[in-house]
Design a protein around this motif. Structure first.
Motif, PDB file in Angstrom:
ATOM      1  N   PHE A   5      55.701  39.364  35.874  1.00 45.77           N
ATOM      2  CA  PHE A   5      54.914  40.558  36.172  1.00 45.77           C
ATOM      3  C   PHE A   5      53.682  40.229  37.010  1.00 45.77           C
ATOM      4  O   PHE A   5      53.305  40.972  37.908  1.00 45.77           O
ATOM      5  CB  PHE A   5      54.481  41.241  34.873  1.00 45.77           C
ATOM      6  CG  PHE A   5      55.587  42.036  34.219  1.00 45.77           C
ATOM      7  CD1 PHE A   5      56.387  42.893  34.965  1.00 45.77           C
ATOM      8  CD2 PHE A   5      55.820  41.917  32.860  1.00 45.77           C
ATOM      9  CE1 PHE A   5      57.393  43.622  34.360  1.00 45.77           C
ATOM     10  CE2 PHE A   5      56.834  42.639  32.265  1.00 45.77           C
ATOM     11  CZ  PHE A   5      57.629  43.494  33.001  1.00 45.77           C
ATOM     12  N   ARG A   6      53.041  39.098  36.691  1.00 46.95           N
ATOM     13  CA  ARG A   6      51.854  38.707  37.468  1.00 46.95           C
ATOM     14  C   ARG A   6      52.226  38.422  38.904  1.00 46.95           C
ATOM     15  O   ARG A   6      51.504  38.783  39.839  1.00 46.95           O
ATOM     16  CB  ARG A   6      51.198  37.476  36.827  1.00 46.95           C
ATOM     17  CG  ARG A   6      50.315  37.828  35.628  1.00 46.95           C
ATOM     18  CD  ARG A   6      49.365  36.679  35.320  1.00 46.95           C
ATOM     19  NE  ARG A   6      50.080  35.471  34.943  1.00 46.95           N
ATOM     20  CZ  ARG A   6      50.445  35.194  33.678  1.00 46.95           C
ATOM     21  NH1 ARG A   6      50.153  36.027  32.694  1.00 46.95           N
ATOM     22  NH2 ARG A   6      51.086  34.075  33.413  1.00 46.95           N
ATOM     23  N   GLU A   7      53.373  37.756  39.122  1.00 53.56           N
ATOM     24  CA  GLU A   7      53.809  37.430  40.480  1.00 53.56           C
ATOM     25  C   GLU A   7      54.116  38.710  41.266  1.00 53.56           C
ATOM     26  O   GLU A   7      53.774  38.832  42.444  1.00 53.56           O
ATOM     27  CB  GLU A   7      55.040  36.532  40.427  1.00 53.56           C
ATOM     28  CG  GLU A   7      54.729  35.116  39.919  1.00 53.56           C
ATOM     29  CD  GLU A   7      55.992  34.278  39.814  1.00 53.56           C
ATOM     30  OE1 GLU A   7      57.073  34.796  40.187  1.00 53.56           O
ATOM     31  OE2 GLU A   7      55.881  33.119  39.361  1.00 53.56           O
ATOM     32  N   VAL A   8      54.791  39.656  40.581  1.00 48.59           N
ATOM     33  CA  VAL A   8      55.119  40.917  41.237  1.00 48.59           C
ATOM     34  C   VAL A   8      53.844  41.676  41.594  1.00 48.59           C
ATOM     35  O   VAL A   8      53.692  42.218  42.698  1.00 48.59           O
ATOM     36  CB  VAL A   8      56.019  41.787  40.336  1.00 48.59           C
ATOM     37  CG1 VAL A   8      56.190  43.196  40.931  1.00 48.59           C
ATOM     38  CG2 VAL A   8      57.373  41.129  40.158  1.00 48.59           C
ATOM     39  N   ASP A   9      52.881  41.701  40.655  1.00 53.38           N
ATOM     40  CA  ASP A   9      51.617  42.411  40.898  1.00 53.38           C
ATOM     41  C   ASP A   9      50.850  41.773  42.047  1.00 53.38           C
ATOM     42  O   ASP A   9      50.272  42.474  42.895  1.00 53.38           O
ATOM     43  CB  ASP A   9      50.771  42.384  39.615  1.00 53.38           C
ATOM     44  CG  ASP A   9      49.479  43.165  39.783  1.00 53.38           C
ATOM     45  OD1 ASP A   9      49.542  44.387  39.999  1.00 53.38           O
ATOM     46  OD2 ASP A   9      48.398  42.536  39.709  1.00 53.38           O
ATOM     47  N   GLU A  10      50.837  40.439  42.105  1.00 52.39           N
ATOM     48  CA  GLU A  10      50.140  39.739  43.176  1.00 52.39           C
ATOM     49  C   GLU A  10      50.809  40.009  44.519  1.00 52.39           C
ATOM     50  O   GLU A  10      50.124  40.218  45.545  1.00 52.39           O
ATOM     51  CB  GLU A  10      50.110  38.243  42.888  1.00 52.39           C
ATOM     52  CG  GLU A  10      49.335  37.451  43.933  1.00 52.39           C
ATOM     53  CD  GLU A  10      49.274  35.963  43.588  1.00 52.39           C
ATOM     54  OE1 GLU A  10      48.851  35.200  44.469  1.00 52.39           O
ATOM     55  OE2 GLU A  10      49.646  35.584  42.467  1.00 52.39           O
ATOM     56  N   ALA A  11      52.132  40.038  44.530  1.00 47.70           N
ATOM     57  CA  ALA A  11      52.859  40.299  45.767  1.00 47.70           C
ATOM     58  C   ALA A  11      52.567  41.702  46.280  1.00 47.70           C
ATOM     59  O   ALA A  11      52.365  41.922  47.489  1.00 47.70           O
ATOM     60  CB  ALA A  11      54.364  40.118  45.530  1.00 47.70           C
ATOM     61  N   MET A  12      52.543  42.671  45.335  1.00 46.89           N
ATOM     62  CA  MET A  12      52.245  44.049  45.734  1.00 46.89           C
ATOM     63  C   MET A  12      50.811  44.165  46.244  1.00 46.89           C
ATOM     64  O   MET A  12      50.542  44.894  47.206  1.00 46.89           O
ATOM     65  CB  MET A  12      52.452  44.986  44.536  1.00 46.89           C
ATOM     66  CG  MET A  12      53.919  45.119  44.108  1.00 46.89           C
ATOM     67  SD  MET A  12      54.124  46.196  42.679  1.00 46.89           S
ATOM     68  CE  MET A  12      53.573  47.747  43.379  1.00 46.89           C
ATOM     69  N   HIS A  13      49.905  43.425  45.611  1.00 42.75           N
ATOM     70  CA  HIS A  13      48.505  43.453  46.051  1.00 42.75           C
ATOM     71  C   HIS A  13      48.371  42.896  47.461  1.00 42.75           C
ATOM     72  O   HIS A  13      47.676  43.474  48.305  1.00 42.75           O
ATOM     73  CB  HIS A  13      47.651  42.644  45.068  1.00 42.75           C
ATOM     74  CG  HIS A  13      46.209  42.561  45.464  1.00 42.75           C
ATOM     75  ND1 HIS A  13      45.359  43.640  45.396  1.00 42.75           N
ATOM     76  CD2 HIS A  13      45.473  41.511  45.960  1.00 42.75           C
ATOM     77  CE1 HIS A  13      44.159  43.268  45.814  1.00 42.75           C
ATOM     78  NE2 HIS A  13      44.207  41.972  46.159  1.00 42.75           N
ATOM     79  N   GLN A  14      49.041  41.789  47.718  1.00 40.44           N
ATOM     80  CA  GLN A  14      48.997  41.190  49.045  1.00 40.44           C
ATOM     81  C   GLN A  14      49.622  42.117  50.082  1.00 40.44           C
ATOM     82  O   GLN A  14      49.145  42.217  51.220  1.00 40.44           O
ATOM     83  CB  GLN A  14      49.730  39.843  49.024  1.00 40.44           C
ATOM     84  CG  GLN A  14      49.013  38.768  48.227  1.00 40.44           C
ATOM     85  CD  GLN A  14      49.800  37.483  48.177  1.00 40.44           C
ATOM     86  OE1 GLN A  14      50.969  37.422  48.607  1.00 40.44           O
ATOM     87  NE2 GLN A  14      49.180  36.429  47.622  1.00 40.44           N
ATOM     88  N   LYS A  19      48.901  45.798  54.611  1.00 41.04           N
ATOM     89  CA  LYS A  19      49.087  47.118  55.203  1.00 41.04           C
ATOM     90  C   LYS A  19      47.731  47.723  55.581  1.00 41.04           C
ATOM     91  O   LYS A  19      47.578  48.338  56.645  1.00 41.04           O
ATOM     92  CB  LYS A  19      49.814  48.023  54.209  1.00 41.04           C
ATOM     93  CG  LYS A  19      50.121  49.408  54.766  1.00 41.04           C
ATOM     94  CD  LYS A  19      50.884  50.243  53.752  1.00 41.04           C
ATOM     95  CE  LYS A  19      51.181  51.622  54.317  1.00 41.04           C
ATOM     96  NZ  LYS A  19      51.906  52.468  53.336  1.00 41.04           N
ATOM     97  N   LEU A  20      46.735  47.542  54.671  1.00 41.55           N
ATOM     98  CA  LEU A  20      45.391  48.056  54.951  1.00 41.55           C
ATOM     99  C   LEU A  20      44.826  47.405  56.204  1.00 41.55           C
ATOM    100  O   LEU A  20      44.227  48.076  57.045  1.00 41.55           O
ATOM    101  CB  LEU A  20      44.479  47.781  53.752  1.00 41.55           C
ATOM    102  CG  LEU A  20      43.015  48.200  53.914  1.00 41.55           C
ATOM    103  CD1 LEU A  20      42.908  49.711  54.050  1.00 41.55           C
ATOM    104  CD2 LEU A  20      42.192  47.706  52.729  1.00 41.55           C
ATOM    105  N   TRP A  21      45.006  46.108  56.336  1.00 44.65           N
ATOM    106  CA  TRP A  21      44.495  45.397  57.504  1.00 44.65           C
ATOM    107  C   TRP A  21      45.184  45.867  58.774  1.00 44.65           C
ATOM    108  O   TRP A  21      44.542  46.103  59.803  1.00 44.65           O
ATOM    109  CB  TRP A  21      44.683  43.901  57.316  1.00 44.65           C
ATOM    110  CG  TRP A  21      44.429  43.096  58.570  1.00 44.65           C
ATOM    111  CD1 TRP A  21      45.358  42.508  59.379  1.00 44.65           C
ATOM    112  CD2 TRP A  21      43.164  42.828  59.172  1.00 44.65           C
ATOM    113  NE1 TRP A  21      44.766  41.883  60.433  1.00 44.65           N
ATOM    114  CE2 TRP A  21      43.402  42.065  60.336  1.00 44.65           C
ATOM    115  CE3 TRP A  21      41.860  43.162  58.847  1.00 44.65           C
ATOM    116  CZ2 TRP A  21      42.387  41.634  61.168  1.00 44.65           C
ATOM    117  CZ3 TRP A  21      40.848  42.730  59.665  1.00 44.65           C
ATOM    118  CH2 TRP A  21      41.104  41.976  60.816  1.00 44.65           C
TER     119      TRP A  21
END
Length: 233
Positions: A5-14, A19-21
């Motif tokens: 779950f942490r890896e998935v959350d980090e990937a989504m955050h990145q 996308k924001l950049w």
């Protein structure tokens, strides 16, 4: 499972950051550059401002240290310095003339300070007040004209010199115009004003008592003056 779950959350955050950049990089870069330029401009202004203040303060000290002080201030048609410092210069020089018992020269500088619209109000009002105070001792002084000069201070309730101007207005009304009603009105305003120095309250009470006695038993010269004012100036 928790690591997944942490890896998935980090990937989504990145992914969201990427996308924001991508969508806003022009604005982000502009904001960063603008912040840097603004910081540099503020730093440059502070440096320049400090230099101007230092230079003008040095000029003032040099004027005060000159053997001809304060006459050199009176003779200077234009003091090339910021308004606040110019006000201090004029008022200090006027005070120096008073210490030398040169009332006319002091009055001229107080008049000059009072007429300088660029000065902060507290300096300009003090100039007006002192000029009127000195002029009120002249035998040929016009009481009505002096009250008119005081009017900018009397209308400024927040002026630190308002109560002082009202004491002066009361004295002019009573002594020069024999209008004790207006004099008492100014003194009552002082009495009703909160947080003034005790010395002002004491002077206002003392004058109110004196003028009350004089109103009941007019001074000999009171009958000679016919000029009266109906409203306090």
């Amino acid at each position: 499972m928790a690591d997944l779950f942490r890896e998935v959350d980090e990937a989504m955050h990145q992914e969201r950051m990427a996308k924001l950049w991508t969508e806003n990089r022009v604005y982000i870069i502009g904001f960063v550059i603008g912040t840097i330029l603004l910081t540099a401009a503020l730093s440059g202004y502070r440096t320049w401002d400090a230099g101007v203040k230092e230079k003008q303060t040095a000029t003032l000290i040099a004027l005060q240290d000159a053997p001809e002080y304060p006459a050199n201030i009176l003779d200077s048609e234009k003091l090339d310095m910021r308004a606040g410092l110019r006000g201090i210069t004029l008022l200090q020089a006027a005070g120096a003339f008073l210490d030398q018992d040169k009332r006319d020269e002091a009055a001229a500088l107080y008049e000059r300070a009072g007429a300088d619209a660029a000065l902060p109000d507290e300096f300009r009002h003090l100039g007006i007040l002192m000029a009127v105070r000195l002029s009120s001792h002249d035998e040929n002084a016009d009481g009505t004209a002096l009250l008119e000069k005081l009017s900018p201070i009397l209308k400024a309730d927040n002026s630190p010199w308002n109560a002082h101007a009202r004491l002066e207005a009361a004295a002019i009304n009573a002594r020069m115009l024999q209008n004790y009603e207006n004099a008492q009105t100014h003194l009552k305003i002082i009495a009703d004003t909160k947080d003034l120095p005790d010395s002002l309250y004491q002077r206002a009470r003392a004058l109110a008592h004196i003028y009350k006695l004089e109103q009941k038993s007019p001074l000999p010269h009171a009958e000679e003056t016919k000029e009266k004012t109906k409203e306090p100036s």
